[in-house]
Design an enzyme around this catalytic site. Structure first.
Site, PDB file in Angstrom:
ATOM      1  N   ASP A  95       0.861  -1.187   0.000  1.00 40.87           N
ATOM      2  CA  ASP A  95       0.000   0.000   0.000  1.00 40.87           C
ATOM      3  C   ASP A  95       0.897   1.237   0.000  1.00 40.87           C
ATOM      4  O   ASP A  95       1.644   1.458   0.962  1.00 40.87           O
ATOM      5  CB  ASP A  95      -0.875  -0.046   1.268  1.00 40.87           C
ATOM      6  CG  ASP A  95      -1.854   1.100   1.348  1.00 40.87           C
ATOM      7  OD1 ASP A  95      -1.678   2.115   0.639  1.00 40.87           O
ATOM      8  OD2 ASP A  95      -2.799   0.994   2.153  1.00 40.87           O
TER       9      ASP A  95
ATOM     10  N   SER B  17      -2.511  14.238 -13.717  1.00 39.79           N
ATOM     11  CA  SER B  17      -3.704  14.156 -14.580  1.00 39.79           C
ATOM     12  C   SER B  17      -3.974  15.517 -15.202  1.00 39.79           C
ATOM     13  O   SER B  17      -3.632  16.556 -14.626  1.00 39.79           O
ATOM     14  CB  SER B  17      -4.916  13.745 -13.743  1.00 39.79           C
ATOM     15  OG  SER B  17      -6.084  13.784 -14.529  1.00 39.79           O
TER      16      SER B  17
ATOM     17  N   TYR C 214     -10.428  15.171  -6.272  1.00 40.18           N
ATOM     18  CA  TYR C 214      -9.483  14.475  -7.158  1.00 40.18           C
ATOM     19  C   TYR C 214      -8.672  15.505  -7.931  1.00 40.18           C
ATOM     20  O   TYR C 214      -7.436  15.422  -7.990  1.00 40.18           O
ATOM     21  CB  TYR C 214     -10.238  13.548  -8.124  1.00 40.18           C
ATOM     22  CG  TYR C 214      -9.306  12.869  -9.118  1.00 40.18           C
ATOM     23  CD1 TYR C 214      -8.518  11.791  -8.738  1.00 40.18           C
ATOM     24  CD2 TYR C 214      -9.216  13.317 -10.439  1.00 40.18           C
ATOM     25  CE1 TYR C 214      -7.660  11.172  -9.649  1.00 40.18           C
ATOM     26  CE2 TYR C 214      -8.365  12.703 -11.352  1.00 40.18           C
ATOM     27  CZ  TYR C 214      -7.586  11.628 -10.942  1.00 40.18           C
ATOM     28  OH  TYR C 214      -6.731  11.032 -11.848  1.00 40.18           O
TER      29      TYR C 214
ATOM     30  N   LYS D 251      -4.490  16.093  -7.735  1.00 42.70           N
ATOM     31  CA  LYS D 251      -3.571  15.997  -8.878  1.00 42.70           C
ATOM     32  C   LYS D 251      -2.832  17.317  -9.109  1.00 42.70           C
ATOM     33  O   LYS D 251      -1.666  17.309  -9.544  1.00 42.70           O
ATOM     34  CB  LYS D 251      -4.328  15.537 -10.127  1.00 42.70           C
ATOM     35  CG  LYS D 251      -4.800  14.087 -10.032  1.00 42.70           C
ATOM     36  CD  LYS D 251      -3.641  13.096  -9.843  1.00 42.70           C
ATOM     37  CE  LYS D 251      -4.079  11.649  -9.938  1.00 42.70           C
ATOM     38  NZ  LYS D 251      -2.961  10.695  -9.804  1.00 42.70           N
TER      39      LYS D 251
HETATM   40  N1  LIG Z   1      -7.857   6.434 -16.235  1.00 47.62           N
HETATM   41  C1  LIG Z   1      -7.897   7.732 -16.326  1.00 47.62           C
HETATM   42  O1  LIG Z   1      -8.822   8.289 -16.941  1.00 47.62           O
HETATM   43  C2  LIG Z   1      -6.832   8.589 -15.716  1.00 47.62           C
HETATM   44  C3  LIG Z   1      -6.647   9.894 -16.194  1.00 47.62           C
HETATM   45  C4  LIG Z   1      -5.656  10.679 -15.638  1.00 47.62           C
HETATM   46  C5  LIG Z   1      -4.843  10.159 -14.642  1.00 47.62           C
HETATM   47  N2  LIG Z   1      -5.042   8.874 -14.194  1.00 47.62           N
HETATM   48  C6  LIG Z   1      -4.147   8.388 -13.155  1.00 47.62           C
HETATM   49  O2  LIG Z   1      -3.463   7.248 -13.647  1.00 47.62           O
HETATM   50  C7  LIG Z   1      -3.009   6.463 -12.549  1.00 47.62           C
HETATM   51  C8  LIG Z   1      -3.316   4.995 -12.826  1.00 47.62           C
HETATM   52  O3  LIG Z   1      -4.716   4.796 -12.811  1.00 47.62           O
HETATM   53  P1  LIG Z   1      -5.481   3.893 -13.881  1.00 47.62           P
HETATM   54  O4  LIG Z   1      -6.356   4.811 -14.651  1.00 47.62           O
HETATM   55  O5  LIG Z   1      -4.537   3.016 -14.584  1.00 47.62           O
HETATM   56  O6  LIG Z   1      -6.486   3.086 -12.926  1.00 47.62           O
HETATM   57  P2  LIG Z   1      -6.496   1.577 -12.449  1.00 47.62           P
HETATM   58  O7  LIG Z   1      -7.561   1.518 -11.400  1.00 47.62           O
HETATM   59  O8  LIG Z   1      -6.581   0.654 -13.613  1.00 47.62           O
HETATM   60  O9  LIG Z   1      -5.066   1.387 -11.783  1.00 47.62           O
HETATM   61  C9  LIG Z   1      -4.729   1.895 -10.532  1.00 47.62           C
HETATM   62  C10 LIG Z   1      -3.991   0.791  -9.766  1.00 47.62           C
HETATM   63  O10 LIG Z   1      -3.522   1.358  -8.537  1.00 47.62           O
HETATM   64  C11 LIG Z   1      -3.726   0.386  -7.527  1.00 47.62           C
HETATM   65  N3  LIG Z   1      -3.787   1.048  -6.217  1.00 47.62           N
HETATM   66  C12 LIG Z   1      -4.812   1.785  -5.718  1.00 47.62           C
HETATM   67  N4  LIG Z   1      -4.513   2.189  -4.473  1.00 47.62           N
HETATM   68  C13 LIG Z   1      -3.279   1.712  -4.198  1.00 47.62           C
HETATM   69  C14 LIG Z   1      -2.437   1.779  -3.061  1.00 47.62           C
HETATM   70  N5  LIG Z   1      -2.823   2.436  -1.952  1.00 47.62           N
HETATM   71  N6  LIG Z   1      -1.228   1.179  -3.107  1.00 47.62           N
HETATM   72  C15 LIG Z   1      -0.817   0.496  -4.218  1.00 47.62           C
HETATM   73  N7  LIG Z   1      -1.596   0.385  -5.313  1.00 47.62           N
HETATM   74  C16 LIG Z   1      -2.806   0.981  -5.303  1.00 47.62           C
HETATM   75  C17 LIG Z   1      -5.029  -0.317  -7.895  1.00 47.62           C
HETATM   76  O11 LIG Z   1      -5.140  -1.580  -7.261  1.00 47.62           O
HETATM   77  C18 LIG Z   1      -4.920  -0.393  -9.409  1.00 47.62           C
HETATM   78  O12 LIG Z   1      -4.324  -1.614  -9.846  1.00 47.62           O
HETATM   79  C19 LIG Z   1      -3.699   7.037 -11.312  1.00 47.62           C
HETATM   80  O13 LIG Z   1      -2.778   7.868 -10.612  1.00 47.62           O
HETATM   81  C20 LIG Z   1      -4.820   7.875 -11.891  1.00 47.62           C
HETATM   82  O14 LIG Z   1      -5.216   8.917 -11.040  1.00 47.62           O
HETATM   83  C21 LIG Z   1      -6.006   8.077 -14.723  1.00 47.62           C
END
Ligand SMILES: NC(=O)c1ccc[n+]([C@@H]2O[C@H](COP(=O)([O-])OP(=O)(O)OC[C@H]3O[C@@H](n4cnc5c(N)ncnc54)[C@H](O)[C@@H]3O)[C@@H](O)[C@H]2O)c1
Length: 258
Positions: free
Chosen positions: A68, A148, A161, A165
């Site tokens: 975590d 983001s 959120y 970011k």
């Molecule tokens: N998907 C989008 O639209 C988007 C857009 C901009 C930014 N992001 C950012 O991209 C990053 C990745 O997200 P994603 O979209 O791939 O989503 P996702 O949910 O597919 O992946 C996020 C991963 O982080 C893990 N996670 C969550 N809390 C955790 C913790 N405390 N410790 C360790 N692991 C943890 C989850 O289990 C998951 O596997 C994030 O920082 C998210 O904010 C996503």
């Protein structure tokens, strides 16, 4: 092989953007520590990387470390596992992130607020505490923080959120100026909405073609981001091609922030 000889830690690499980053980095020769809160997901990604590699190829190796990112002790375990298996670390990708569901600001609970700031912001505090002394001693290193477009062009319904970011972006720039003399680079990637586990949370509605069109209409290149888009940007920032690049927040957003 743009990352040959480097070891990289990727947090939240059990799915989505992090999985794309971990697999791309291994294909480019990096050894990868695949972290996720979801242990089986991290194990799956590490074993898929192992299956893709062959002894003759210069494909990198991978290990999985469940943990975590909001917990100091878990950062210590990540560090120890990386050093034990691979001997050194050059890059930390702070990718793990979460959000509260898209909803009016007054409906976001204190527990949701605390969780978003712990996973998105405090994780970076712990990564810095764990790795800056080590990078200083080693003579350099790099952080890549997945922020983001939300931190630059906020959408309604995602107030805290968006705020978390923006905190990642400004903290990364502040770290870049403070740690530059130690040859520690700190950069951000700002993805636009992507097709990952978080998508319906960001949309706050069902992912139907009609609902998706509302979001696509705000992206000039007309599609969502993919894990490969984000991995390609991270690959550049992790590589020696970016040795003079620090403090940038690179938008990977099909023009959304223009
Ligand atoms: N998907 C989008 O639209 C988007 C857009 C901009 C930014 N992001 C950012 O991209 C990053 C990745 O997200 P994603 O979209 O791939 O989503 P996702 O949910 O597919 O992946 C996020 C991963 O982080 C893990 N996670 C969550 N809390 C955790 C913790 N405390 N410790 C360790 N692991 C943890 C989850 O289990 C998951 O596997 C994030 O920082 C998210 O904010 C996503």
């Amino acid at each position: 092989m743009r990352l040959q000889g480097k070891t990289v830690i990727v947090t939240g690499a059990g799915s989505g953007f992090g999985e794309g980053i971990a697999k791309t980095f291994a294909r480019e020769g990096a050894n990868v520590v695949v972290n996720d809160l979801n242990g089986p997901a991290a194990e799956r990604v590490a074993s898929e990387i192992a299956l893709a590699s062959s002894p003759e190829a210069s494909h990198g190796r991978a290990i999985s470390v469940a943990g975590d990112v909001t917990k100091r002790d878990d950062w210590q375990r990540l560090f120890d596992a990386a050093i034990e298996d691979f001997g050194s670390v050059q890059v930390v990708v702070n990718n793990a992130g979460t959000t509260h569901r898209n909803k009016p600001v007054l409906d976001v609970t204190e527990a949701e607020f605390d969780r978003v700031y712990a996973v998105n912001v405090k994780s970076i505090y712990w990564s810095v505490e764990q790795f800056v002394p080590y990078f200083r001693q080693q003579g350099g290193g790099a952080f890549i923080n997945v922020a983001s477009t939300a931190g630059v062009r906020p959408r309604p319904g995602l107030v805290w959120y968006n705020g978390s970011k923006a905190a990642v972006i400004i903290a990364s720039k502040a770290l870049a100026v403070e740690l530059g003399p130690d040859r520690i680079r700190v950069n951000c990637i700002n993805p636009v909405m992507g097709e990952t586990g978080l998508l319906t949370e960001f949309m706050g509605m069902e992912d139907t073609p009609a609902n998706r069109q509302k979001f696509l209409a705000t992206i000039p290149l007309g599609r969502l981001s993919t894990p490969q888009d984000i991995a390609n940007a991270a690959l550049y920032l992790a590589s020696d091609d970016a040795e003079f690049i620090t403090g940038v927040a690179l938008e990977v957003d099909g023009g959304r922030c223009v």
